[in-house]
Scaffold this motif. Structure first.
Motif, PDB file in Angstrom:
ATOM      1  N   SER A  76      25.222 -39.667   8.270  1.00  0.00           N
ATOM      2  CA  SER A  76      25.598 -38.853   9.426  1.00  0.00           C
ATOM      3  C   SER A  76      27.117 -38.717   9.418  1.00  0.00           C
ATOM      4  O   SER A  76      27.822 -39.527   8.799  1.00  0.00           O
ATOM      5  N   VAL A  77      27.616 -37.702  10.094  1.00  0.00           N
ATOM      6  CA  VAL A  77      29.063 -37.530  10.178  1.00  0.00           C
ATOM      7  C   VAL A  77      29.697 -38.758  10.829  1.00  0.00           C
ATOM      8  O   VAL A  77      30.710 -39.266  10.350  1.00  0.00           O
ATOM      9  N   GLU A  78      29.072 -39.282  11.890  1.00  0.00           N
ATOM     10  CA  GLU A  78      29.656 -40.435  12.571  1.00  0.00           C
ATOM     11  C   GLU A  78      29.680 -41.673  11.677  1.00  0.00           C
ATOM     12  O   GLU A  78      30.640 -42.435  11.715  1.00  0.00           O
ATOM     13  N   ASN A  79      28.667 -41.881  10.858  1.00  0.00           N
ATOM     14  CA  ASN A  79      28.688 -43.030   9.944  1.00  0.00           C
ATOM     15  C   ASN A  79      29.720 -42.838   8.839  1.00  0.00           C
ATOM     16  O   ASN A  79      30.408 -43.790   8.449  1.00  0.00           O
ATOM     17  N   TYR A  80      29.819 -41.627   8.314  1.00  0.00           N
ATOM     18  CA  TYR A  80      30.791 -41.349   7.258  1.00  0.00           C
ATOM     19  C   TYR A  80      32.216 -41.630   7.745  1.00  0.00           C
ATOM     20  O   TYR A  80      33.029 -42.209   7.029  1.00  0.00           O
ATOM     21  N   LEU A  81      32.497 -41.226   8.976  1.00  0.00           N
ATOM     22  CA  LEU A  81      33.834 -41.410   9.528  1.00  0.00           C
ATOM     23  C   LEU A  81      34.023 -42.773  10.193  1.00  0.00           C
ATOM     24  O   LEU A  81      35.101 -43.069  10.701  1.00  0.00           O
ATOM     25  N   HIS A  82      32.956 -43.598  10.169  1.00  0.00           N
ATOM     26  CA  HIS A  82      32.974 -44.912  10.826  1.00  0.00           C
ATOM     27  C   HIS A  82      33.405 -44.755  12.286  1.00  0.00           C
ATOM     28  O   HIS A  82      34.219 -45.527  12.797  1.00  0.00           O
ATOM     29  N   ASP A  83      32.844 -43.742  12.948  1.00  0.00           N
ATOM     30  CA  ASP A  83      33.182 -43.409  14.326  1.00  0.00           C
ATOM     31  C   ASP A  83      31.932 -43.534  15.185  1.00  0.00           C
ATOM     32  O   ASP A  83      31.105 -42.628  15.215  1.00  0.00           O
ATOM     33  N   GLN A  84      31.781 -44.643  15.848  1.00  0.00           N
ATOM     34  CA  GLN A  84      30.604 -44.876  16.691  1.00  0.00           C
ATOM     35  C   GLN A  84      30.884 -44.583  18.166  1.00  0.00           C
ATOM     36  O   GLN A  84      30.199 -45.073  19.047  1.00  0.00           O
ATOM     37  N   THR A  85      31.885 -43.739  18.417  1.00  0.00           N
ATOM     38  CA  THR A  85      32.249 -43.404  19.800  1.00  0.00           C
ATOM     39  C   THR A  85      31.313 -42.378  20.415  1.00  0.00           C
ATOM     40  O   THR A  85      31.373 -42.145  21.619  1.00  0.00           O
ATOM     41  N   GLY A  86      30.477 -41.747  19.602  1.00  0.00           N
ATOM     42  CA  GLY A  86      29.593 -40.696  20.104  1.00  0.00           C
ATOM     43  C   GLY A  86      30.210 -39.315  20.028  1.00  0.00           C
ATOM     44  O   GLY A  86      29.585 -38.335  20.439  1.00  0.00           O
ATOM     45  N   ASN A  87      31.404 -39.212  19.471  1.00  0.00           N
ATOM     46  CA  ASN A  87      32.080 -37.912  19.374  1.00  0.00           C
ATOM     47  C   ASN A  87      31.331 -36.911  18.499  1.00  0.00           C
ATOM     48  O   ASN A  87      31.513 -35.711  18.651  1.00  0.00           O
ATOM     49  N   PHE A  88      30.514 -37.396  17.583  1.00  0.00           N
ATOM     50  CA  PHE A  88      29.814 -36.505  16.663  1.00  0.00           C
ATOM     51  C   PHE A  88      28.312 -36.443  16.947  1.00  0.00           C
ATOM     52  O   PHE A  88      27.538 -35.944  16.150  1.00  0.00           O
ATOM     53  N   ARG A  89      27.920 -36.963  18.071  1.00  0.00           N
ATOM     54  CA  ARG A  89      26.527 -36.891  18.529  1.00  0.00           C
ATOM     55  C   ARG A  89      26.523 -35.955  19.742  1.00  0.00           C
ATOM     56  O   ARG A  89      27.113 -36.258  20.766  1.00  0.00           O
ATOM     57  N   LEU A  90      25.887 -34.820  19.598  1.00  0.00           N
ATOM     58  CA  LEU A  90      25.886 -33.824  20.668  1.00  0.00           C
ATOM     59  C   LEU A  90      24.693 -34.069  21.582  1.00  0.00           C
ATOM     60  O   LEU A  90      23.555 -34.155  21.117  1.00  0.00           O
ATOM     61  N   VAL A  91      24.950 -34.206  22.852  1.00  0.00           N
ATOM     62  CA  VAL A  91      23.900 -34.495  23.825  1.00  0.00           C
ATOM     63  C   VAL A  91      23.735 -33.273  24.717  1.00  0.00           C
ATOM     64  O   VAL A  91      24.686 -32.843  25.378  1.00  0.00           O
ATOM     65  N   LEU A  92      22.518 -32.723  24.729  1.00  0.00           N
ATOM     66  CA  LEU A  92      22.218 -31.556  25.552  1.00  0.00           C
ATOM     67  C   LEU A  92      21.269 -31.972  26.664  1.00  0.00           C
ATOM     68  O   LEU A  92      20.189 -32.501  26.396  1.00  0.00           O
ATOM     69  N   LYS A  93      21.679 -31.721  27.891  1.00  0.00           N
ATOM     70  CA  LYS A  93      20.823 -32.047  29.035  1.00  0.00           C
ATOM     71  C   LYS A  93      19.893 -30.895  29.376  1.00  0.00           C
ATOM     72  O   LYS A  93      18.812 -31.094  29.910  1.00  0.00           O
ATOM     73  N   ASP A  94      20.325 -29.675  29.078  1.00  0.00           N
ATOM     74  CA  ASP A  94      19.463 -28.509  29.298  1.00  0.00           C
ATOM     75  C   ASP A  94      19.906 -27.373  28.378  1.00  0.00           C
ATOM     76  O   ASP A  94      20.925 -27.476  27.692  1.00  0.00           O
ATOM     77  N   GLU A  95      19.136 -26.276  28.386  1.00  0.00           N
ATOM     78  CA  GLU A  95      19.374 -25.194  27.432  1.00  0.00           C
ATOM     79  C   GLU A  95      20.679 -24.434  27.677  1.00  0.00           C
ATOM     80  O   GLU A  95      21.162 -23.738  26.782  1.00  0.00           O
TER      81      GLU A  95
END
Length: 194
Positions: A76-95
């Motif tokens: 994953s991009v976050e693992n590659y960059l060793h960034d576990q802050t959630g900056n590269f995980r997009l969270v959608l609550k609705d459409e």
């Protein structure tokens, strides 16, 4: 060594991935969808070099139909960059958040995925990074760390290949109570013949 040169590109909507075919495999930008009360989108990066995977599958127990789908490296991009802050995980609550997420995915592609694919078009670069730190499994995952690392080291004529094999033998002896050690031994025996 062969480089990932683009032959064609296509979007596989059902697999949520964009694939660039290369002379020796492919590069994929894959979106992993997780449902957790929200939709979490996790961008992934995968690169396949057929010469590595062909050797890997000489001793693997993968089904024939799955052998062409295995990446040489994947993260994953976050693992590659060793960034576990959630900056590269997009969270959608609705459409209503889909357009912003789409823009973020495009930005992540150009800023991180494209340079990743460019860097790892050369298996020497993959070998160097995979084998730089025995404990860093961010490019391969823990199961394939030593197998892919060993194949890459052999193909790239790594100077300390024998020492690296000893380190990976120890790695697999300690990982998952030695469960993957017989598979690793089988591969290293095969590598002696090439």
């Amino acid at each position: 060594h062969k480089k990932c040169r683009t032959r064609s590109s296509h979007l596989n909507q059902s697999a949520a991935e964009f694939t660039k075919k290369t002379i020796d495999g492919w590069c994929k930008y894959k979106i992993i969808f997780l449902e957790r009360g929200t939709w979490d989108l996790l961008p992934g990066l995968l690169v396949r070099h057929a010469q590595v995977e062909n050797i890997f599958h000489e001793t693997s127990e993968f089904n024939n139909q799955d052998k062409n789908r295995t990446p040489t490296i994947g993260t994953s991009v976050e693992n590659y960059l060793h960034d576990q802050t959630g900056n590269f995980r997009l969270v959608l609550k609705d459409e209503t958040e889909i357009p912003a997420a789409a823009n973020s995915l495009i930005s992540i592609y150009y800023n991180y995925a494209s340079p990743f694919f460019k860097k790892y078009e050369d298996i020497n670069e993959i070998e160097k990074d995979v084998n730089a730190d025995i404990n860093d499994t961010s490019l391969t995952g823990p199961i394939f760390k030593g197998t892919k690392g060993s194949i890459l080291a052999k193909l790239c004529n790594r100077e300390n290949y024998t020492n690296l094999q000893r380190c990976y033998y120890e790695y697999y002896s300690n990982f998952s109570k030695g469960f993957y050690l017989p598979s690793f031994k089988k591969l290293t025996d095969y590598l002696k013949e090439i």
